[in-house]
Motif scaffolding. Structure first.
Motif, PDB file in Angstrom:
ATOM      1  N   TYR A 260      20.149 -19.152   0.604  1.00  0.00           N
ATOM      2  CA  TYR A 260      19.984 -18.070   1.568  1.00  0.00           C
ATOM      3  C   TYR A 260      18.652 -17.381   1.343  1.00  0.00           C
ATOM      4  CZ  TYR A 260      22.079 -14.813  -1.994  1.00  0.00           C
ATOM      5  OH  TYR A 260      22.390 -14.077  -3.120  1.00  0.00           O
ATOM      6  N   VAL A 261      18.401 -16.353   2.158  1.00  0.00           N
ATOM      7  CA  VAL A 261      17.103 -15.694   2.189  1.00  0.00           C
ATOM      8  C   VAL A 261      17.295 -14.188   2.050  1.00  0.00           C
ATOM      9  CG1 VAL A 261      15.134 -15.158   3.698  1.00  0.00           C
ATOM     10  CG2 VAL A 261      16.017 -17.498   3.576  1.00  0.00           C
ATOM     11  N   HIS A 262      16.397 -13.548   1.310  1.00  0.00           N
ATOM     12  CA  HIS A 262      16.336 -12.092   1.221  1.00  0.00           C
ATOM     13  C   HIS A 262      15.256 -11.560   2.142  1.00  0.00           C
ATOM     14  CE1 HIS A 262      18.231 -11.122  -3.007  1.00  0.00           C
ATOM     15  NE2 HIS A 262      19.123 -11.282  -2.058  1.00  0.00           N
ATOM     16  N   VAL A 263      15.556 -10.428   2.774  1.00  0.00           N
ATOM     17  CA  VAL A 263      14.586  -9.687   3.570  1.00  0.00           C
ATOM     18  C   VAL A 263      14.626  -8.239   3.088  1.00  0.00           C
ATOM     19  CG1 VAL A 263      13.956  -8.911   5.887  1.00  0.00           C
ATOM     20  CG2 VAL A 263      14.936 -11.189   5.566  1.00  0.00           C
ATOM     21  N   ALA A 264      13.469  -7.634   2.891  1.00  0.00           N
ATOM     22  CA  ALA A 264      13.429  -6.246   2.417  1.00  0.00           C
ATOM     23  C   ALA A 264      12.147  -5.571   2.879  1.00  0.00           C
ATOM     24  CB  ALA A 264      13.528  -6.192   0.888  1.00  0.00           C
ATOM     25  N   GLY A 265      12.173  -4.253   2.879  1.00  0.00           N
ATOM     26  CA  GLY A 265      11.021  -3.478   3.285  1.00  0.00           C
ATOM     27  C   GLY A 265      10.148  -3.072   2.114  1.00  0.00           C
ATOM     28  N   GLY A 266       8.941  -2.680   2.437  1.00  0.00           N
ATOM     29  CA  GLY A 266       8.001  -2.219   1.423  1.00  0.00           C
ATOM     30  C   GLY A 266       6.914  -1.401   2.075  1.00  0.00           C
ATOM     31  N   ILE A 267       5.867  -1.146   1.303  1.00  0.00           N
ATOM     32  CA  ILE A 267       4.773  -0.338   1.822  1.00  0.00           C
ATOM     33  C   ILE A 267       3.474  -0.759   1.138  1.00  0.00           C
ATOM     34  CG2 ILE A 267       5.110   1.497   0.110  1.00  0.00           C
ATOM     35  CD1 ILE A 267       4.399   3.504   2.360  1.00  0.00           C
TER      36      ILE A 267
ATOM     37  N   HIS B 210       3.787  -2.872  -2.172  1.00  0.00           N
ATOM     38  CA  HIS B 210       4.872  -2.489  -3.075  1.00  0.00           C
ATOM     39  C   HIS B 210       6.204  -2.866  -2.427  1.00  0.00           C
ATOM     40  CE1 HIS B 210       2.171  -0.128  -5.690  1.00  0.00           C
ATOM     41  NE2 HIS B 210       1.525   0.114  -4.559  1.00  0.00           N
ATOM     42  N   ASP B 211       6.927  -3.741  -3.086  1.00  0.00           N
ATOM     43  CA  ASP B 211       8.216  -4.228  -2.582  1.00  0.00           C
ATOM     44  C   ASP B 211       9.284  -3.202  -2.970  1.00  0.00           C
ATOM     45  OD1 ASP B 211      10.070  -6.118  -1.497  1.00  0.00           O
ATOM     46  OD2 ASP B 211      10.543  -6.758  -3.536  1.00  0.00           O
ATOM     47  N   THR B 212       9.390  -2.140  -2.188  1.00  0.00           N
ATOM     48  CA  THR B 212      10.174  -0.975  -2.598  1.00  0.00           C
ATOM     49  C   THR B 212      11.666  -1.109  -2.365  1.00  0.00           C
ATOM     50  OG1 THR B 212       9.949   0.078  -0.432  1.00  0.00           O
ATOM     51  CG2 THR B 212       8.228   0.526  -2.079  1.00  0.00           C
ATOM     52  N   HIS B 213      12.074  -1.900  -1.374  1.00  0.00           N
ATOM     53  CA  HIS B 213      13.477  -1.933  -0.932  1.00  0.00           C
ATOM     54  C   HIS B 213      13.934  -0.549  -0.479  1.00  0.00           C
ATOM     55  CE1 HIS B 213      14.711  -5.800  -3.339  1.00  0.00           C
ATOM     56  NE2 HIS B 213      13.524  -5.901  -2.760  1.00  0.00           N
ATOM     57  N   ALA B 214      12.985   0.314  -0.111  1.00  0.00           N
ATOM     58  CA  ALA B 214      13.302   1.681   0.287  1.00  0.00           C
ATOM     59  C   ALA B 214      12.642   2.056   1.611  1.00  0.00           C
ATOM     60  CB  ALA B 214      12.857   2.656  -0.803  1.00  0.00           C
ATOM     61  N   HIS B 215      12.033   1.076   2.270  1.00  0.00           N
ATOM     62  CA  HIS B 215      11.375   1.300   3.548  1.00  0.00           C
ATOM     63  C   HIS B 215      11.900   0.295   4.579  1.00  0.00           C
ATOM     64  CE1 HIS B 215       8.583   3.264   0.755  1.00  0.00           C
ATOM     65  NE2 HIS B 215       8.207   4.004   1.785  1.00  0.00           N
ATOM     66  N   PRO B 216      11.744   0.589   5.847  1.00  0.00           N
ATOM     67  CA  PRO B 216      12.186  -0.350   6.879  1.00  0.00           C
ATOM     68  C   PRO B 216      11.470  -1.695   6.744  1.00  0.00           C
ATOM     69  CG  PRO B 216      11.683   1.790   7.838  1.00  0.00           C
ATOM     70  CD  PRO B 216      11.192   1.838   6.420  1.00  0.00           C
TER      71      PRO B 216
ATOM     72  N   ARG C 102      18.511  -3.207   0.612  1.00  0.00           N
ATOM     73  CA  ARG C 102      18.061  -1.810   0.652  1.00  0.00           C
ATOM     74  C   ARG C 102      18.638  -1.132  -0.585  1.00  0.00           C
ATOM     75  NH1 ARG C 102      15.301   1.072   4.983  1.00  0.00           N
ATOM     76  NH2 ARG C 102      14.924   3.140   4.122  1.00  0.00           N
ATOM     77  N   ASP C 103      17.769  -0.539  -1.408  1.00  0.00           N
ATOM     78  CA  ASP C 103      18.201   0.033  -2.678  1.00  0.00           C
ATOM     79  C   ASP C 103      17.966   1.526  -2.804  1.00  0.00           C
ATOM     80  OD1 ASP C 103      19.088  -2.399  -3.892  1.00  0.00           O
ATOM     81  OD2 ASP C 103      17.000  -2.981  -4.129  1.00  0.00           O
ATOM     82  N   ASP C 104      17.272   2.136  -1.848  1.00  0.00           N
ATOM     83  CA  ASP C 104      16.965   3.562  -1.969  1.00  0.00           C
ATOM     84  C   ASP C 104      16.599   4.100  -0.583  1.00  0.00           C
ATOM     85  OD1 ASP C 104      16.622   5.987  -3.181  1.00  0.00           O
ATOM     86  OD2 ASP C 104      14.815   5.458  -4.293  1.00  0.00           O
ATOM     87  N   ARG C 105      16.615   5.420  -0.458  1.00  0.00           N
ATOM     88  CA  ARG C 105      16.278   6.080   0.801  1.00  0.00           C
ATOM     89  C   ARG C 105      17.044   5.435   1.950  1.00  0.00           C
ATOM     90  NH1 ARG C 105       9.828   6.502   1.153  1.00  0.00           N
ATOM     91  NH2 ARG C 105      10.427   7.455   3.144  1.00  0.00           N
TER      92      ARG C 105
ATOM     93  N   ALA D 151       8.581 -11.005  -6.639  1.00  0.00           N
ATOM     94  CA  ALA D 151       7.310 -10.369  -6.292  1.00  0.00           C
ATOM     95  C   ALA D 151       6.501 -10.196  -7.565  1.00  0.00           C
ATOM     96  CB  ALA D 151       7.556  -9.012  -5.638  1.00  0.00           C
ATOM     97  N   ALA D 152       5.201 -10.439  -7.479  1.00  0.00           N
ATOM     98  CA  ALA D 152       4.367 -10.378  -8.684  1.00  0.00           C
ATOM     99  C   ALA D 152       3.105  -9.572  -8.411  1.00  0.00           C
ATOM    100  CB  ALA D 152       3.994 -11.777  -9.144  1.00  0.00           C
ATOM    101  N   HIS D 153       2.588  -8.984  -9.482  1.00  0.00           N
ATOM    102  CA  HIS D 153       1.311  -8.269  -9.403  1.00  0.00           C
ATOM    103  C   HIS D 153       0.242  -8.955 -10.244  1.00  0.00           C
ATOM    104  CE1 HIS D 153       2.711  -4.782  -7.094  1.00  0.00           C
ATOM    105  NE2 HIS D 153       3.841  -4.913  -7.758  1.00  0.00           N
TER     106      HIS D 153
END
Length: 276
Positions: A203-210, A217-223, A248-251, A144-146
């Motif tokens: 393989y593929v990664h799937v993660a949540g953000g907000i 923001h690719d937080t890995h802490a949201h659904p 998932r890394d937090d919350r 992920a980049a900004h």
């Protein structure tokens, strides 16, 4: 350069010490991924030993090699990653296509590599060094980049495809990172997926953000939300990858919620309409 296919992995979850007993008890979990720097090859956590004894595949995922930098990969880091892969009996190891340090100074973040042909040559040379030292195949993850560097000559998909052509490296495609770059940088996800060599995807990664104020923001802490699952579906329409893993890394949510997110991923893979 030919790329040998990755063994079928199925649907997995990122193993974290905070949820080790939860991971052990989740039904239908095919495999797990562990941050390589968080475990010691000679003293694996009991949870990972239990999973391995049950036949669950464990893949080490590195975060500190810095294959996108001008300096060659550190031999000690490579040796540690190799030892971890052997201790886990892993079928492959993964890392990030990112810049992380220079002249001994740590960036503290995974930073994007300039997508130029000069940078491509440097990354390819570093990848070949890593491949020689690792006992199993290597796969690289898009980040992920900004920001984007000025003067780039290749799109992300073109850069990855040429890197595969030069080195035979495999790819770990993070669909959440693709969504992040779509929101923040205007990435055309469908066009970039079309440019990827599908046979190289390990393989593929799937993660949540907000999203806040127009920035994802690719937080890995949201659904995991619908937009990320839509990118996964877009990829699967081109070919179902050997494995998909939820990060998932937090919350950390209750086990039932984690299981529900894994089920949503399974429905996408199976082509069934999903609801989050």
């Amino acid at each position: 350069m030919a790329v040998h296919p990755t063994p079928h992995l199925g649907v997995g979850l990122g193993w974290r010490a905070e949820i080790d007993t939860v991971v052990e008890r989740l039904p239908g979990l095919d495999w797990v991924e562990v941050v390589a720097e968080n475990v010691c090859a000679g003293h694996l956590p009991e949870s990972l030993r239990l999973l391995r004894a049950r036949g669950v595949t464990v893949v080490p995922h590195g975060v500190s090699l810095g294959l996108g930098g001008a300096e060659q990969p550190d031999p000690a880091r490579l040796a540690r990653l190799a030892q971890t892969a052997e201790a886990l009996g892993a079928p492959l190891v993964t890392e990030h296509l990112a810049f992380v340090r220079a002249a001994g100074l740590e960036a503290g973040h995974l930073l994007p590599v300039p997508r130029t042909r000069e940078a491509l040559a440097v990354v390819a040379a570093n990848v070949r060094i890593a491949q020689r030292e690792l006992p199993v195949p290597l796969a690289l993850e898009n980040i992920a980049a900004h920001l984007s560097w000025p003067g780039e000559e290749l799109t992300e998909g073109q850069f990855l495809a040429e890197l595969v052509e030069r080195t035979g490296v495999r790819l770990l495609i993070d669909v959440a990172n693709l969504h992040t770059n779509r929101v923040n940088l205007g990435l055309d996800v469908a066009a970039e997926l079309d440019r990827l060599p599908l046979e190289a995807i390990a393989y593929v990664h799937v993660a949540g953000g907000i999203e806040r104020d127009g920035v994802w923001h690719d937080t890995h802490a949201h659904p995991v939300g619908e937009p990320v699952l839509e990118v996964l579906a877009e990829l699967c329409r081109r070919g179902v990858p050997p494995g998909v893993l939820l990060e998932r890394d937090d919350r950390f949510p209750p086990p039932a919620e984690l299981a529900g997110e894994l089920d949503a991923i399974r429905r996408v893979i199976e082509g069934v309409p999903h609801h989050v």
